[in-house]
Design a protein around this motif. Structure first.
Motif, PDB file in Angstrom:
ATOM      1  N   ARG A  47     -24.398 -62.453  15.998  1.00 18.93           N
ATOM      2  CA  ARG A  47     -24.924 -61.082  16.048  1.00 18.93           C
ATOM      3  C   ARG A  47     -26.349 -61.076  15.478  1.00 18.93           C
ATOM      4  O   ARG A  47     -26.716 -61.977  14.699  1.00 18.93           O
TER       5      ARG A  47
ATOM      6  N   ASP B 182     -19.448 -63.250  14.822  1.00 20.39           N
ATOM      7  CA  ASP B 182     -19.994 -63.085  13.471  1.00 20.39           C
ATOM      8  C   ASP B 182     -21.253 -63.932  13.240  1.00 20.39           C
ATOM      9  O   ASP B 182     -22.124 -63.551  12.457  1.00 20.39           O
TER      10      ASP B 182
ATOM     11  N   ARG C 114     -14.070 -64.796  17.099  1.00 14.96           N
ATOM     12  CA  ARG C 114     -14.562 -63.992  15.972  1.00 14.96           C
ATOM     13  C   ARG C 114     -15.714 -64.732  15.264  1.00 14.96           C
ATOM     14  O   ARG C 114     -16.728 -64.119  14.930  1.00 14.96           O
TER      15      ARG C 114
ATOM     16  N   ARG D  46     -23.644 -51.567   9.383  1.00 15.02           N
ATOM     17  CA  ARG D  46     -24.033 -52.442   8.260  1.00 15.02           C
ATOM     18  C   ARG D  46     -24.924 -51.676   7.286  1.00 15.02           C
ATOM     19  O   ARG D  46     -24.757 -51.754   6.084  1.00 15.02           O
TER      20      ARG D  46
ATOM     21  N   ARG E 219     -13.024 -53.630   7.952  1.00 15.33           N
ATOM     22  CA  ARG E 219     -11.695 -53.410   8.537  1.00 15.33           C
ATOM     23  C   ARG E 219     -11.364 -51.910   8.525  1.00 15.33           C
ATOM     24  O   ARG E 219     -10.786 -51.375   9.459  1.00 15.33           O
TER      25      ARG E 219
HETATM   26  O1   DC Z   1     -13.391 -61.235   5.804  1.00 10.17           O
HETATM   27  P1   DC Z   1     -12.575 -60.482   6.853  1.00 10.17           P
HETATM   28  O2   DC Z   1     -11.825 -61.398   7.799  1.00 10.17           O
HETATM   29  O3   DC Z   1     -11.689 -59.459   6.254  1.00 10.17           O
HETATM   30  O4   DC Z   1     -13.657 -59.707   7.738  1.00 10.17           O
HETATM   31  C1   DC Z   1     -13.310 -59.039   8.921  1.00 10.17           C
HETATM   32  C2   DC Z   1     -14.532 -58.872   9.812  1.00 10.17           C
HETATM   33  O5   DC Z   1     -15.464 -57.966   9.198  1.00 10.17           O
HETATM   34  C3   DC Z   1     -15.325 -60.138  10.078  1.00 10.17           C
HETATM   35  O6   DC Z   1     -14.840 -60.855  11.214  1.00 10.17           O
HETATM   36  C4   DC Z   1     -16.739 -59.640  10.273  1.00 10.17           C
HETATM   37  C5   DC Z   1     -16.794 -58.368   9.465  1.00 10.17           C
HETATM   38  N1   DC Z   1     -17.506 -58.540   8.185  1.00 10.17           N
HETATM   39  C6   DC Z   1     -18.883 -58.487   8.225  1.00 10.17           C
HETATM   40  O7   DC Z   1     -19.460 -58.334   9.301  1.00 10.17           O
HETATM   41  N2   DC Z   1     -19.589 -58.602   7.056  1.00 10.17           N
HETATM   42  C7   DC Z   1     -18.985 -58.787   5.886  1.00 10.17           C
HETATM   43  N3   DC Z   1     -19.697 -58.876   4.766  1.00 10.17           N
HETATM   44  C8   DC Z   1     -17.569 -58.872   5.837  1.00 10.17           C
HETATM   45  C9   DC Z   1     -16.856 -58.768   7.016  1.00 10.17           C
END
Ligand code: DC
Length: 216
Positions: free
Chosen positions: A181, A178, A174, A103, A38
């Motif tokens: 990807r 997620d 979303r 990442r 975020r």
């Molecule tokens: O858990 P969250 O809703 O705060 O996460 C927001 C976004 O961040 C989620 O839609 C994908 C990304 N995210 C990620 O790719 N890998 C993670 N370990 C945590 C979050």
């Protein structure tokens, strides 16, 4: 080995609340990995960097001064605890998370949270990529409709107006981004315990995780 409980799952599944309570009860540290993504969403917006610019994004992630202090999140001197919780930052975080360079740049930062006496980490790839050695891996989920309703109630309680149809649509989008990807998608690892909280209270979910942890 320092114990780790990895809690992964889709958006608005309640994993943040549950993970924090588990950490509190065990006296463990807590990593909210979503907050890092975020923050990338916020910092890239402020710096005018697009998601199509992986190298600039990676540099930004490596330079990001983030601090978790007294239950708040600071970006440099700015308290961003509330700002990064918005739906917009959630969406931007999901887009940032789809960039492999982002990442990669966040791996070491996430690993640095592992300190005695233990860590509860929540996110999407805690058990699959960041802490594959975790003693307990939980895949926490709930029906999409229930998740949208929970999110709706949270926003209304904060005095933020929300529309349940728009929230459900965003949440499904979303989830898709997620889970589909290429790098570190959200999946239930084979060695993760499935916890479906559709009909469960927060306390029940917390007790279940602690009971599992005591058995592993
Ligand atoms: O858990 P969250 O809703 O705060 O996460 C927001 C976004 O961040 C989620 O839609 C994908 C990304 N995210 C990620 O790719 N890998 C993670 N370990 C945590 C979050």
């Amino acid at each position: 080995m320092i114990p780790v409980i990895a809690i992964d799952g889709p958006t608005a599944s309640g994993k943040g609340t549950v993970a924090q309570l588990v950490a509190q009860q065990l006296g463990f540290h807590y990593l909210d990995s979503g907050a890092l993504y975020r923050l990338v969403g916020l910092a890239s917006l402020q710096a005018g960097i697009e998601f199509s610019e992986p190298q600039r994004l990676q540099k930004l992630c490596r330079q990001m001064a983030i601090e978790f202090r007294d239950g708040c999140i600071f970006f440099g001197k700015e308290d961003v605890t509330e700002v990064i919780r918005s739906e917009e930052m959630g969406k931007r975080a999901s887009s940032a998370g789809a960039v492999p360079e982002v990442r990669e740049a966040l791996i070491e930062l996430q690993k640095s949270f592992l300190k005695p006496p233990g860590l509860v980490a929540d996110g999407r790839d805690m058990g699959s990529v960041i802490f594959p050695q975790a003693q307990l891996k939980v895949f926490l989920t709930a029906d999409a409709k229930i998740r949208a309703q929970r999110r709706y109630k949270q926003l209304i309680a904060k005095g933020i107006s929300a529309n349940i149809e728009v929230l459900t649509k965003d949440l499904v989008e979303r989830d898709l981004r997620d889970t589909q990807r290429e790098t570190a998608p959200l999946v239930q690892s084979e060695d993760a315990f499935l916890l479906d909280t559709t009909d469960q209270t927060i306390d029940e979910a917390v007790s279940q995780i602690i009971a599992w942890y005591q058995k592993v």
